[in-house]
Design a protein around this motif. Structure first.
Motif, short mmCIF file in Angstrom:
data_model
loop_
_atom_site.label_atom_id
_atom_site.label_comp_id
_atom_site.label_asym_id
_atom_site.label_seq_id
_atom_site.Cartn_x
_atom_site.Cartn_y
_atom_site.Cartn_z
N ALA A 85 0.83 -1.21 0.00
CA ALA A 85 0.00 0.00 0.00
C ALA A 85 0.86 1.25 0.00
O ALA A 85 0.64 2.19 -0.78
CB ALA A 85 -0.94 -0.01 1.21
N VAL A 86 1.86 1.30 0.88
CA VAL A 86 2.73 2.47 0.99
C VAL A 86 3.57 2.64 -0.27
O VAL A 86 3.72 3.76 -0.79
CB VAL A 86 3.63 2.37 2.24
N LYS A 110 -7.15 4.08 5.75
CA LYS A 110 -7.84 2.86 6.18
C LYS A 110 -6.89 1.66 6.19
O LYS A 110 -6.97 0.80 7.08
CB LYS A 110 -9.04 2.58 5.26
N ALA A 111 -5.99 1.60 5.23
CA ALA A 111 -5.03 0.50 5.17
C ALA A 111 -4.11 0.52 6.38
O ALA A 111 -3.87 -0.52 7.01
CB ALA A 111 -4.21 0.58 3.88
N VAL A 112 -3.61 1.70 6.72
CA VAL A 112 -2.75 1.82 7.90
C VAL A 112 -3.53 1.44 9.16
O VAL A 112 -3.03 0.72 10.03
CB VAL A 112 -2.18 3.24 8.03
N GLY A 113 -4.77 1.90 9.25
CA GLY A 113 -5.59 1.57 10.41
C GLY A 113 -5.85 0.09 10.54
O GLY A 113 -5.91 -0.46 11.65
N ALA A 114 -6.01 -0.59 9.40
CA ALA A 114 -6.32 -2.01 9.42
C ALA A 114 -5.09 -2.88 9.62
O ALA A 114 -5.17 -3.94 10.24
CB ALA A 114 -7.02 -2.41 8.11
N LEU A 115 -3.95 -2.44 9.10
CA LEU A 115 -2.78 -3.30 9.02
C LEU A 115 -1.68 -2.98 10.03
O LEU A 115 -0.83 -3.82 10.29
CB LEU A 115 -2.20 -3.25 7.61
N MET A 116 -1.67 -1.78 10.56
CA MET A 116 -0.64 -1.41 11.55
C MET A 116 -1.26 -1.46 12.94
O MET A 116 -2.21 -0.75 13.22
CB MET A 116 -0.09 0.00 11.25
N PRO A 117 -0.73 -2.32 13.82
CA PRO A 117 -1.34 -2.48 15.15
C PRO A 117 -1.28 -1.20 15.98
O PRO A 117 -0.37 -0.39 15.83
CB PRO A 117 -0.50 -3.60 15.79
N ARG A 123 2.59 4.19 14.54
CA ARG A 123 1.26 4.27 13.92
C ARG A 123 0.74 5.71 13.84
O ARG A 123 0.33 6.18 12.76
CB ARG A 123 0.28 3.39 14.68
N ASN A 124 0.75 6.44 14.95
CA ASN A 124 0.23 7.81 14.94
C ASN A 124 1.03 8.73 14.02
O ASN A 124 0.46 9.58 13.33
CB ASN A 124 0.21 8.38 16.36
N ARG A 125 2.35 8.53 14.01
CA ARG A 125 3.20 9.37 13.15
C ARG A 125 2.88 9.12 11.68
O ARG A 125 2.79 10.07 10.89
CB ARG A 125 4.67 9.07 13.42
N VAL A 126 2.68 7.86 11.30
CA VAL A 126 2.36 7.53 9.92
C VAL A 126 1.00 8.11 9.52
O VAL A 126 0.85 8.73 8.46
CB VAL A 126 2.36 6.00 9.71
N LYS A 133 -0.09 15.34 4.42
CA LYS A 133 0.17 15.37 2.98
C LYS A 133 -1.13 15.63 2.22
O LYS A 133 -1.17 16.38 1.25
CB LYS A 133 0.78 14.04 2.52
N CYS A 134 -2.21 14.99 2.68
CA CYS A 134 -3.51 15.17 2.04
C CYS A 134 -3.97 16.62 2.17
O CYS A 134 -4.48 17.21 1.21
CB CYS A 134 -4.53 14.22 2.69
#
Length: 202
Positions: A85-86, A110-117, A123-126, A133-134
């Protein structure tokens, strides 16, 4: 004339993979994107040029992967799906032909939320980096804001949006489970965050 599968056909097959239950769907969707790029480069035929959907379909396949966000034991497949995804997002930003849009950003969140514990210290930094960026690109739509609301914790949400998720009395502890049932239409965001969004609710 010889019939040939163009980018529309590849996109359709990617979509099928994205909606499947296969553990290989992220890999297969990405492989189809790579094949399109190679065909375009080898033949010079623009019918093989991937469009936004070609990239978004890959991220979509990663987003609807087996959830891994609530625990620390994340499968190798989930880790690989997150990498895909990244990488797909980064390839899209580097491309001369396509740019990320609000669907790209919403799906990536959503991908980060689903795949990064949630136990992952990064996680928060990503999540913050993706959302900022958005904002800079002007693609904060209703979909993006809902995605960010869902995957961010209370403190990160309050830091960026300047409001508390859920009740006014909500616990702002970083480990608290945040209420994601938020009326995004009632939230103020700077106009420049959405300058490239054609319709807020698209």
């Amino acid at each position: 004339d010889t019939l040939k599968p163009d980018y529309r056909v590849y996109n359709a097959v990617q979509h099928v993979w994205a909606r499947s239950r296969s553990k290989d769907k992220a890999v297969e969707a990405r492989a189809l994107l790579d094949k399109l790029i190679n065909l375009r480069d080898e033949t010079g035929d623009t019918d093989y040029s991937p469009n936004k959907r070609s990239y978004n379909n890959v991220i979509n396949a990663c987003t609807f992967f087996t959830k891994g966000g609530n625990g620390s034991d994340v499968s190798e497949e989930c880790q690989n799906a997150l990498r895909i995804a990244v990488q797909t997002f980064n390839d899209m930003r580097a491309s001369d032909n396509v740019d990320p849009d609000h669907v790209t950003y919403g799906m990536l969140l959503k991908a980060v939320g689903a795949l990064m514990p949630e136990t992952n210290a990064n996680r928060n930094r990503v999540i913050e980096n993706i959302f900022r960026k958005c904002c800079k690109d002007g693609y904060v739509s209703e979909f993006v804001l809902e995605s960010f609301t869902t995957v961010s914790n209370q403190l990160l949400y309050q830091k960026i949006i300047g409001a508390v998720k859920g009740d006014a009395d909500a616990d702002t502890d970083a480990d608290a489970d945040a209420d994601t049932d938020v009326d995004v239409d009632s939230i103020y965001i700077p106009i420049e965050w959405s300058k490239n969004v054609k319709s807020w609710s698209t």
